[in-house]
Design a protein around this motif. Sequence first.
Motif, PDB file in Angstrom:
ATOM      1  N   ILE A 122      59.859  50.017 -44.737  1.00  0.00           N
ATOM      2  CA  ILE A 122      61.201  50.626 -45.599  1.00  0.00           C
ATOM      3  C   ILE A 122      61.864  50.193 -45.498  1.00  0.00           C
ATOM      4  CG2 ILE A 122      61.962  52.858 -45.843  1.00  0.00           C
ATOM      5  CD1 ILE A 122      59.356  52.353 -47.128  1.00  0.00           C
ATOM      6  N   GLN A 123      62.678  50.286 -44.010  1.00  0.00           N
ATOM      7  CA  GLN A 123      64.275  49.250 -43.448  1.00  0.00           C
ATOM      8  C   GLN A 123      64.560  48.477 -44.000  1.00  0.00           C
ATOM      9  OE1 GLN A 123      63.125  49.180 -39.137  1.00  0.00           O
ATOM     10  NE2 GLN A 123      63.292  52.163 -38.703  1.00  0.00           N
ATOM     11  N   LEU A 124      63.603  47.364 -43.886  1.00  0.00           N
ATOM     12  CA  LEU A 124      63.572  46.169 -44.453  1.00  0.00           C
ATOM     13  C   LEU A 124      63.993  46.178 -45.767  1.00  0.00           C
ATOM     14  CD1 LEU A 124      64.439  42.679 -44.456  1.00  0.00           C
ATOM     15  CD2 LEU A 124      62.197  42.605 -44.768  1.00  0.00           C
ATOM     16  N   GLY A 125      63.429  46.985 -46.529  1.00  0.00           N
ATOM     17  CA  GLY A 125      63.681  46.736 -47.932  1.00  0.00           C
ATOM     18  C   GLY A 125      65.222  47.915 -48.656  1.00  0.00           C
ATOM     19  N   ALA A 126      65.606  48.588 -47.349  1.00  0.00           N
ATOM     20  CA  ALA A 126      67.235  49.036 -47.628  1.00  0.00           C
ATOM     21  C   ALA A 126      68.371  48.347 -46.517  1.00  0.00           C
ATOM     22  CB  ALA A 126      67.341  50.533 -46.077  1.00  0.00           C
ATOM     23  N   ALA A 127      68.085  47.764 -46.146  1.00  0.00           N
ATOM     24  CA  ALA A 127      68.937  46.694 -45.764  1.00  0.00           C
ATOM     25  C   ALA A 127      68.960  45.321 -47.195  1.00  0.00           C
ATOM     26  CB  ALA A 127      68.425  46.251 -44.505  1.00  0.00           C
ATOM     27  N   LEU A 128      67.659  45.206 -47.688  1.00  0.00           N
ATOM     28  CA  LEU A 128      67.825  44.462 -48.774  1.00  0.00           C
ATOM     29  C   LEU A 128      68.601  44.898 -50.210  1.00  0.00           C
ATOM     30  CD1 LEU A 128      64.377  43.182 -48.691  1.00  0.00           C
ATOM     31  CD2 LEU A 128      66.607  41.045 -48.645  1.00  0.00           C
ATOM     32  N   ARG A 129      68.326  46.147 -49.687  1.00  0.00           N
ATOM     33  CA  ARG A 129      69.421  46.875 -51.237  1.00  0.00           C
ATOM     34  C   ARG A 129      70.892  46.625 -50.653  1.00  0.00           C
ATOM     35  NH1 ARG A 129      67.143  51.679 -51.142  1.00  0.00           N
ATOM     36  NH2 ARG A 129      68.880  52.380 -49.202  1.00  0.00           N
ATOM     37  N   GLU A 130      71.678  46.946 -49.781  1.00  0.00           N
ATOM     38  CA  GLU A 130      73.099  47.173 -49.336  1.00  0.00           C
ATOM     39  C   GLU A 130      73.066  45.625 -49.461  1.00  0.00           C
ATOM     40  OE1 GLU A 130      72.445  49.251 -45.528  1.00  0.00           O
ATOM     41  OE2 GLU A 130      71.649  50.585 -46.202  1.00  0.00           O
ATOM     42  N   LEU A 131      72.320  44.323 -49.121  1.00  0.00           N
ATOM     43  CA  LEU A 131      73.127  43.137 -48.908  1.00  0.00           C
ATOM     44  C   LEU A 131      72.896  42.723 -50.664  1.00  0.00           C
ATOM     45  CD1 LEU A 131      71.024  41.973 -45.844  1.00  0.00           C
ATOM     46  CD2 LEU A 131      73.672  42.073 -46.064  1.00  0.00           C
ATOM     47  N   VAL A 132      72.159  42.884 -50.903  1.00  0.00           N
ATOM     48  CA  VAL A 132      72.431  42.398 -52.433  1.00  0.00           C
ATOM     49  C   VAL A 132      74.079  43.300 -52.756  1.00  0.00           C
ATOM     50  CG1 VAL A 132      71.260  42.639 -54.452  1.00  0.00           C
ATOM     51  CG2 VAL A 132      69.257  41.641 -52.729  1.00  0.00           C
ATOM     52  N   GLN A 133      73.608  44.485 -53.052  1.00  0.00           N
ATOM     53  CA  GLN A 133      75.259  45.111 -53.167  1.00  0.00           C
ATOM     54  C   GLN A 133      76.089  44.685 -53.058  1.00  0.00           C
ATOM     55  OE1 GLN A 133      73.824  48.965 -52.522  1.00  0.00           O
ATOM     56  NE2 GLN A 133      72.168  48.980 -54.485  1.00  0.00           N
ATOM     57  N   ALA A 134      76.117  44.213 -52.047  1.00  0.00           N
ATOM     58  CA  ALA A 134      77.219  43.567 -51.603  1.00  0.00           C
ATOM     59  C   ALA A 134      77.384  41.846 -51.587  1.00  0.00           C
ATOM     60  CB  ALA A 134      77.206  43.627 -49.129  1.00  0.00           C
ATOM     61  N   TYR A 135      76.165  41.089 -52.506  1.00  0.00           N
ATOM     62  CA  TYR A 135      76.670  39.606 -52.024  1.00  0.00           C
ATOM     63  C   TYR A 135      77.362  39.831 -53.247  1.00  0.00           C
ATOM     64  CZ  TYR A 135      75.034  35.079 -52.954  1.00  0.00           C
ATOM     65  OH  TYR A 135      75.144  33.589 -52.792  1.00  0.00           O
ATOM     66  N   PRO A 136      78.915  38.722 -52.505  1.00  0.00           N
ATOM     67  CA  PRO A 136      80.314  38.319 -53.682  1.00  0.00           C
ATOM     68  C   PRO A 136      79.808  37.933 -54.992  1.00  0.00           C
ATOM     69  CG  PRO A 136      80.061  36.935 -51.846  1.00  0.00           C
ATOM     70  CD  PRO A 136      78.018  37.743 -51.951  1.00  0.00           C
ATOM     71  N   GLU A 137      78.945  37.594 -55.603  1.00  0.00           N
ATOM     72  CA  GLU A 137      78.175  36.553 -56.769  1.00  0.00           C
ATOM     73  C   GLU A 137      78.290  37.433 -57.884  1.00  0.00           C
ATOM     74  OE1 GLU A 137      76.202  32.755 -58.542  1.00  0.00           O
ATOM     75  OE2 GLU A 137      76.020  33.387 -56.394  1.00  0.00           O
ATOM     76  N   ASP A 138      78.202  37.413 -58.673  1.00  0.00           N
ATOM     77  CA  ASP A 138      78.399  38.630 -59.765  1.00  0.00           C
ATOM     78  C   ASP A 138      77.008  37.905 -60.307  1.00  0.00           C
ATOM     79  OD1 ASP A 138      77.898  40.079 -61.961  1.00  0.00           O
ATOM     80  OD2 ASP A 138      79.608  39.081 -63.374  1.00  0.00           O
ATOM     81  N   LEU A 139      75.698  39.042 -60.163  1.00  0.00           N
ATOM     82  CA  LEU A 139      74.193  38.327 -60.498  1.00  0.00           C
ATOM     83  C   LEU A 139      73.367  39.628 -60.623  1.00  0.00           C
ATOM     84  CD1 LEU A 139      73.484  36.365 -57.676  1.00  0.00           C
ATOM     85  CD2 LEU A 139      73.993  35.132 -60.195  1.00  0.00           C
ATOM     86  N   ARG A 140      72.337  39.305 -61.814  1.00  0.00           N
ATOM     87  CA  ARG A 140      71.791  40.713 -62.007  1.00  0.00           C
ATOM     88  C   ARG A 140      70.245  39.633 -61.687  1.00  0.00           C
ATOM     89  NH1 ARG A 140      71.757  43.618 -67.069  1.00  0.00           N
ATOM     90  NH2 ARG A 140      69.438  42.902 -67.608  1.00  0.00           N
ATOM     91  N   VAL A 141      70.002  40.750 -60.539  1.00  0.00           N
ATOM     92  CA  VAL A 141      69.313  40.781 -59.530  1.00  0.00           C
ATOM     93  C   VAL A 141      67.424  41.597 -59.927  1.00  0.00           C
ATOM     94  CG1 VAL A 141      68.356  41.246 -56.388  1.00  0.00           C
ATOM     95  CG2 VAL A 141      70.937  39.736 -58.408  1.00  0.00           C
ATOM     96  N   GLY A 142      66.060  41.053 -60.050  1.00  0.00           N
ATOM     97  CA  GLY A 142      65.919  41.950 -59.989  1.00  0.00           C
ATOM     98  C   GLY A 142      64.534  41.812 -58.610  1.00  0.00           C
TER      99      GLY A 142
END
Length: 332
Positions: free
Chosen positions: A222-242
């Motif tokens: 669960i902790q890894l999932g939370a970190a991935l969510r926050e990091l994807v949202q912080a990634y600077p490129e405009d991307l549609r992520v699944g």
Amino acid sequence: MARIVAAFGSSHSIMLASQREDWQHGFRAIDPKNPHYYDRAGNRTSYDALLAQAPAEAESMVTPERMAERFDAAEVAMAALRRQIHAARLDVLLVVGDDQNELFRTTNNPAFAIYYGATIRNAKAELAPGDGWYKRARMARQEPEADRDYPVKADMAEWLIRQLCDRDFDIAAMDGLERGQFEGHAFSFIHRWYLQGTELPVIPVIVNTFDPPNQPTPRRCIQLGAALRELVQAYPEDLRVGVLASGGLSHFVVDEELDHGIIQALREKDMAWLAGLDPKQLQAGSSEIRNWLIAAEAVKELDLEWVSYVPGYRSPALTGTGLCFAAWRTLD
């Protein structure tokens, strides 16, 4: 900024690469030889012990007619999930899956790894005319004519590795494969069944769900999932992520109570319940439920919209796989 706009889950059981007649007759013959059985309490057991404890109606649950119905239901679910993945118009797909002595061995087996090479290879199927149905099913997850290199979103994957390490996650980093290596079945199944006809880049997130002693706890997933969510949202490129969870649910003994508990917690976003799962329940094939925990936390801002569950019983000992397919609501 990047956005998580869609999420999916899919079992990748050998059942899904098999034919209807294999469900009806083949698994009944091979399941008594499987050494990886745990009961619903997470204790080691055997096929004979499971058979002795099976309810009186067990035989009626695995007739050829019932098995054919389940086979057809799984085929329909996979076709529906394939359509939803293609319709999501993704730029990159994070695939969370496990490795079972494919890229790693117990001589060196990290709890978490991320692959960041430019491509990842799946191997050509190696079949001889006399090979039986089980090997044909295994080889169906590989390439029919030649090795194939699938695209990886390498720059984003490398960035995630560094950022996760900065957050105190110990991530093994892989920038390529050794000679003779190819992606594990948790990833090749997704490529072969769901991503054909696309050039969608993936980021393989590899979890040691299966092999003790260093399987991550549900809480750490669960902790890894939370970190991935926050990091994807912080990634600077405009991307549609699944995000896609590959594997599960319960197996090699079907535990419908556990499976429905997982599905209900996913619907209700009850991450505390998921984090509190007893690791004893997540052994053998059921260990792959960890992949769903990571994905579910990563996409918890989305709502679970569609689930198809097939209790894949395949012997009178009620061995088999809780086959599950899911999609979270896609954001436009």
